[in-house]
Motif scaffolding. Structure first.
Motif, PDB file in Angstrom:
ATOM      1  N   ASP A  17       4.369  38.977  55.043  1.00  0.00           N
ATOM      2  CA  ASP A  17       4.523  40.026  54.770  1.00  0.00           C
ATOM      3  C   ASP A  17       4.089  40.567  52.775  1.00  0.00           C
ATOM      4  N   VAL A  18       3.523  41.149  52.950  1.00  0.00           N
ATOM      5  CA  VAL A  18       2.960  41.402  51.539  1.00  0.00           C
ATOM      6  C   VAL A  18       2.482  42.703  51.441  1.00  0.00           C
ATOM      7  N   ARG A  19       2.245  43.135  50.125  1.00  0.00           N
ATOM      8  CA  ARG A  19       1.797  44.669  49.990  1.00  0.00           C
ATOM      9  C   ARG A  19       0.054  44.501  50.011  1.00  0.00           C
ATOM     10  N   ASP A  20      -0.901  45.976  50.848  1.00  0.00           N
ATOM     11  CA  ASP A  20      -2.161  45.336  50.759  1.00  0.00           C
ATOM     12  C   ASP A  20      -2.644  45.068  49.558  1.00  0.00           C
ATOM     13  N   PRO A  21      -3.248  44.359  49.047  1.00  0.00           N
ATOM     14  CA  PRO A  21      -4.365  44.989  47.573  1.00  0.00           C
ATOM     15  C   PRO A  21      -4.456  46.484  47.596  1.00  0.00           C
ATOM     16  N   ILE A  22      -4.396  47.044  45.660  1.00  0.00           N
ATOM     17  CA  ILE A  22      -5.012  48.006  45.680  1.00  0.00           C
ATOM     18  C   ILE A  22      -6.498  48.076  45.789  1.00  0.00           C
ATOM     19  N   LEU A  23      -7.239  48.938  46.227  1.00  0.00           N
ATOM     20  CA  LEU A  23      -8.566  49.111  45.994  1.00  0.00           C
ATOM     21  C   LEU A  23      -8.696  49.902  44.141  1.00  0.00           C
ATOM     22  N   LYS A  24      -9.830  49.736  43.226  1.00  0.00           N
ATOM     23  CA  LYS A  24     -10.468  50.478  42.760  1.00  0.00           C
ATOM     24  C   LYS A  24     -11.875  50.444  42.656  1.00  0.00           C
ATOM     25  N   ASP A  25     -12.281  51.305  41.263  1.00  0.00           N
ATOM     26  CA  ASP A  25     -13.788  52.280  41.482  1.00  0.00           C
ATOM     27  C   ASP A  25     -14.452  50.148  40.855  1.00  0.00           C
ATOM     28  N   GLY A  26     -15.623  50.487  41.521  1.00  0.00           N
ATOM     29  CA  GLY A  26     -16.117  48.594  41.646  1.00  0.00           C
ATOM     30  C   GLY A  26     -15.894  47.459  42.112  1.00  0.00           C
ATOM     31  N   GLU A  27     -15.046  48.210  43.181  1.00  0.00           N
ATOM     32  CA  GLU A  27     -14.647  47.148  44.298  1.00  0.00           C
ATOM     33  C   GLU A  27     -14.673  46.973  45.295  1.00  0.00           C
ATOM     34  N   LEU A  28     -14.403  46.366  45.876  1.00  0.00           N
ATOM     35  CA  LEU A  28     -14.512  45.710  47.706  1.00  0.00           C
ATOM     36  C   LEU A  28     -13.198  45.858  48.190  1.00  0.00           C
ATOM     37  N   LEU A  29     -13.104  46.625  49.262  1.00  0.00           N
ATOM     38  CA  LEU A  29     -11.528  45.799  49.968  1.00  0.00           C
ATOM     39  C   LEU A  29     -12.382  45.134  51.517  1.00  0.00           C
ATOM     40  N   VAL A  30     -11.602  44.250  51.773  1.00  0.00           N
ATOM     41  CA  VAL A  30     -12.579  43.385  52.779  1.00  0.00           C
ATOM     42  C   VAL A  30     -11.438  42.761  53.571  1.00  0.00           C
ATOM     43  N   GLU A  68     -14.236  45.823  54.347  1.00  0.00           N
ATOM     44  CA  GLU A  68     -13.119  47.286  54.801  1.00  0.00           C
ATOM     45  C   GLU A  68     -13.550  48.648  54.168  1.00  0.00           C
ATOM     46  N   LYS A  69     -13.382  48.439  52.869  1.00  0.00           N
ATOM     47  CA  LYS A  69     -13.642  50.125  52.452  1.00  0.00           C
ATOM     48  C   LYS A  69     -14.358  49.651  50.891  1.00  0.00           C
ATOM     49  N   VAL A  70     -15.266  50.754  50.694  1.00  0.00           N
ATOM     50  CA  VAL A  70     -15.972  50.602  49.354  1.00  0.00           C
ATOM     51  C   VAL A  70     -15.377  51.991  48.245  1.00  0.00           C
ATOM     52  N   GLY A  71     -15.120  50.429  47.170  1.00  0.00           N
ATOM     53  CA  GLY A  71     -14.787  51.757  45.957  1.00  0.00           C
ATOM     54  C   GLY A  71     -15.981  53.015  45.091  1.00  0.00           C
ATOM     55  N   GLY A  72     -15.191  53.198  44.226  1.00  0.00           N
ATOM     56  CA  GLY A  72     -16.224  53.800  43.542  1.00  0.00           C
ATOM     57  C   GLY A  72     -16.818  53.471  42.589  1.00  0.00           C
ATOM     58  N   GLY A  73     -18.151  54.139  42.650  1.00  0.00           N
ATOM     59  CA  GLY A  73     -19.634  53.806  41.953  1.00  0.00           C
ATOM     60  C   GLY A  73     -20.277  52.578  42.445  1.00  0.00           C
TER      61      GLY A  73
END
Length: 325
Positions: A17-30, A68-73
């Motif tokens: 188990d590890v922490r989920d990566p942190i989504l920032k502006d301009g990025e995609l969570l896959v 899974e999620k779309v970052g800002g911008g």
């Protein structure tokens, strides 16, 4: 989230188990569906190839999955889109964050496993043959390790642009597969000196480009094989890094361009530009199957240790894929 980790003492691989990566502006969570094995993964596992500064310490240089999620911008991507991409690390995990501009849409008709086998192999081949090697239609290229993931990609790219390829591998099975992919001439390096084949094929003039994964043990034969103004792209050292009594004279006589090349350590802007150029070159070719990822086998990620061992034994023809479940 779950990820494949390395046990410090024995370098054993396990799912933890590890922490989920942190989504920032301009990025995609896959949400990762599949990743693939590379020799760099084995080196990193042994502590011999650390990730670039700021990159995930989790092994894995490529992946395919679903946004899974779309970052800002971010424009042009939405949740649910099928995506694959090159990574500086982090592919052996359930989730990964990437710059949105690094993502490539999975061509229609390709599975997640097939898509995961594309980024590292094809981007490496494209970088070294086309961007650095400036390979042109009608030229000759010598491709070593032709049955590797990058080798199988390089053969296809050379064929597509109209170059003549001379390919080395270590078994008749591997050579037959290289020929089926479009290799014009093949050499079993365990039985013959490939420079003799190069001399015959090129009528003594030598090749314009060498894609060299081997290094020291091929040095003299590569010198014999390369032509005037040839571009020798050095991308790996499977045959060693150290030379004794090397003769530099041919570099002057033939005006050889010797280029050392890595991809993982390059800047994000460089990788984005490379990705965009390659996607433009390849997207229709993947759709009509003029280009295709070559998969040797697919393992469940719980069997990652077996997959690493399989690659270490040099048994694969094409890519070894991990299905992330």
């Amino acid at each position: 989230m779950k990820a494949i980790l390395v046990e410090d003492k024995n370098q054993d691989l396990y799912i933890g188990d590890v922490r989920d990566p942190i989504l920032k502006d301009g990025e995609l969570l896959v949400k990762v569906k599949a990743t693939a094995i590379n020799r760099a993964d084995i080196l990193q596992r042994k502590g011999l190839y650390p990730p670039p500064p700021g990159a995930s310490t989790i092994i894995g240089l490529e992946m395919s999955g679903v946004v899974e999620k779309v970052g800002g911008g971010v424009k042009g991507w939405k949740e649910g889109d099928r995506i694959h991409a090159l990574l500086p690390g982090g592919g052996y995990a359930e989730k990964v964050v990437i710059p949105a501009d690094m993502g490539m849409r999975i061509p229609d008709g390709l599975t997640f496993e097939e898509a995961a086998a594309i980024p590292e192999a094809f981007l490496t081949a494209y970088l070294n043959l086309i961007v650095l090697g400036n390979l042109k239609s009608g030229e000759h290229v010598l491709i070593h390790a032709g049955a590797s993931g990058v080798g199988t990609a390089a053969i296809q790219i050379a064929t597509e642009i109209g170059a003549t390829s001379i390919v080395t591998a270590g078994s008749s099975e591997k050579l037959d597969r290289c020929s089926a992919l479009g290799a014009n001439f093949t050499v079993n390096y365990k039985e013959d000196d490939f420079s003799n084949k190069v001399h015959d094929v090129t009528k003594g003039s030598g090749v314009q480009v060498i894609l060299d994964f081997v290094g020291a043990s091929y040095w003299e034969s590569n010198l014999q094989s390369i032509g005037i103004d040839g571009r020798w792209i050095f991308v790996g050292s499977l045959g060693g890094r150290e030379l004794t009594n090397a003769n530099l004279g041919p570099f002057l006589q033939k005006r050889i361009n010797f280029i050392g090349s890595t991809l993982r350590s390059r800047s994000t802007p460089f990788k984005i530009e490379l990705t965009r150029k390659f996607e433009e070159f390849s997207k229709e070719r993947f759709k009509n199957r003029k280009l295709a990822p070559i998969i040797d086998c697919v393992y469940n990620w719980q069997d990652v240790a077996l997959a690493h061992q399989y690659m270490a034994e040099n048994r694969n023809i094409g890519k070894i894929v991990l299905k992330v479940e």
